[in-house]
Scaffold this motif. Structure first.
Motif, PDB file in Angstrom:
ATOM      1  N   LEU A  18      35.353  28.995  54.726  1.00  0.00           N
ATOM      2  CA  LEU A  18      36.141  28.268  53.725  1.00  0.00           C
ATOM      3  C   LEU A  18      35.356  28.103  52.424  1.00  0.00           C
ATOM      4  N   ALA A  19      34.052  27.890  52.497  1.00  0.00           N
ATOM      5  CA  ALA A  19      33.219  27.757  51.299  1.00  0.00           C
ATOM      6  C   ALA A  19      33.190  29.081  50.539  1.00  0.00           C
ATOM      7  N   LYS A  20      33.096  30.200  51.266  1.00  0.00           N
ATOM      8  CA  LYS A  20      33.111  31.508  50.600  1.00  0.00           C
ATOM      9  C   LYS A  20      34.460  31.760  49.933  1.00  0.00           C
ATOM     10  N   LEU A  21      35.542  31.411  50.648  1.00  0.00           N
ATOM     11  CA  LEU A  21      36.873  31.587  50.059  1.00  0.00           C
ATOM     12  C   LEU A  21      37.044  30.710  48.821  1.00  0.00           C
ATOM     13  N   ALA A  22      36.549  29.485  48.865  1.00  0.00           N
ATOM     14  CA  ALA A  22      36.623  28.590  47.711  1.00  0.00           C
ATOM     15  C   ALA A  22      35.813  29.149  46.549  1.00  0.00           C
ATOM     16  N   ALA A  23      34.656  29.736  46.850  1.00  0.00           N
ATOM     17  CA  ALA A  23      33.833  30.331  45.797  1.00  0.00           C
ATOM     18  C   ALA A  23      34.533  31.537  45.173  1.00  0.00           C
ATOM     19  N   ILE A  24      35.185  32.342  45.995  1.00  0.00           N
ATOM     20  CA  ILE A  24      35.917  33.509  45.480  1.00  0.00           C
ATOM     21  C   ILE A  24      37.095  33.064  44.620  1.00  0.00           C
ATOM     22  N   VAL A  25      37.836  32.060  45.085  1.00  0.00           N
ATOM     23  CA  VAL A  25      38.961  31.540  44.304  1.00  0.00           C
ATOM     24  C   VAL A  25      38.460  30.938  42.997  1.00  0.00           C
ATOM     25  N   GLY A  26      37.336  30.233  43.051  1.00  0.00           N
ATOM     26  CA  GLY A  26      36.740  29.671  41.829  1.00  0.00           C
ATOM     27  C   GLY A  26      36.320  30.759  40.852  1.00  0.00           C
ATOM     28  N   TRP A  27      35.758  31.843  41.392  1.00  0.00           N
ATOM     29  CA  TRP A  27      35.351  32.967  40.530  1.00  0.00           C
ATOM     30  C   TRP A  27      36.568  33.601  39.869  1.00  0.00           C
ATOM     31  N   PHE A  28      37.646  33.789  40.632  1.00  0.00           N
ATOM     32  CA  PHE A  28      38.872  34.344  40.049  1.00  0.00           C
ATOM     33  C   PHE A  28      39.474  33.390  39.008  1.00  0.00           C
ATOM     34  N   GLY A  29      39.355  32.091  39.262  1.00  0.00           N
ATOM     35  CA  GLY A  29      39.833  31.109  38.278  1.00  0.00           C
ATOM     36  C   GLY A  29      39.054  31.210  36.976  1.00  0.00           C
ATOM     37  N   LYS A  30      37.720  31.295  37.079  1.00  0.00           N
ATOM     38  CA  LYS A  30      36.892  31.452  35.877  1.00  0.00           C
ATOM     39  C   LYS A  30      37.192  32.769  35.174  1.00  0.00           C
ATOM     40  N   LEU A  31      37.437  33.821  35.977  1.00  0.00           N
ATOM     41  CA  LEU A  31      37.782  35.118  35.398  1.00  0.00           C
ATOM     42  C   LEU A  31      39.109  35.036  34.637  1.00  0.00           C
ATOM     43  N   ALA A  32      40.089  34.336  35.206  1.00  0.00           N
ATOM     44  CA  ALA A  32      41.390  34.193  34.540  1.00  0.00           C
ATOM     45  C   ALA A  32      41.236  33.420  33.238  1.00  0.00           C
ATOM     46  N   VAL A  33      40.443  32.370  33.245  1.00  0.00           N
ATOM     47  CA  VAL A  33      40.212  31.599  32.019  1.00  0.00           C
ATOM     48  C   VAL A  33      39.503  32.459  30.974  1.00  0.00           C
ATOM     49  N   ALA A  34      38.499  33.220  31.387  1.00  0.00           N
ATOM     50  CA  ALA A  34      37.783  34.084  30.452  1.00  0.00           C
ATOM     51  C   ALA A  34      38.702  35.161  29.884  1.00  0.00           C
TER      52      ALA A  34
END
Length: 111
Positions: free
Chosen positions: A9-25
């Motif tokens: 779950l921590a890895k999935l949260a990190a991946i979702v967070g990375w995609f969120g930062k990517l979308a914002v960028a």
């Protein structure tokens, strides 16, 4: 088993967070691009205007301004007290505004 599930779950949260930062960028980069697309033609027009203004020959005006300094100090003082420099500035600004307003489409030049 619980530790493995928590780690997953921590890895999935990190991946979702990375995609969120990517979308914002990506959004910020797209916004900057759209702003640049909107500002670029205006900047090019202003460069043309600067070039055109730089090409105007003002030697006649500068020559007449030199004769202003040849007047005696008393005359310059009286002209300054009467507001002649400010009045001349207002007149020149009014003429410039009139010329610029005549460049609006559907108005006649020379009126």
């Amino acid at each position: 088993m619980v530790a493995g599930f928590t780690m997953l779950l921590a890895k999935l949260a990190a991946i979702v967070g990375w995609f969120g930062k990517l979308a914002v960028a990506l959004f910020v980069a797209g916004w900057d691009f759209m702003r640049d697309v909107a500002c670029w033609p205006f900047e090019q027009c202003m460069q043309i205007v600067v070039t055109a203004v730089g090409a105007v020959d003002l030697s006649g005006v500068v020559g007449n301004l030199q004769s202003w300094g040849a007047l005696p100090a008393e005359v310059l003082n009286i002209l300054g007290l009467l507001g002649v420099p400010q009045a001349a500035g207002v007149i020149v600004a009014a003429i410039a505004i009139r010329l610029v307003l005549q460049l609006i489409p559907f108005t006649r030049l020379g009126s």
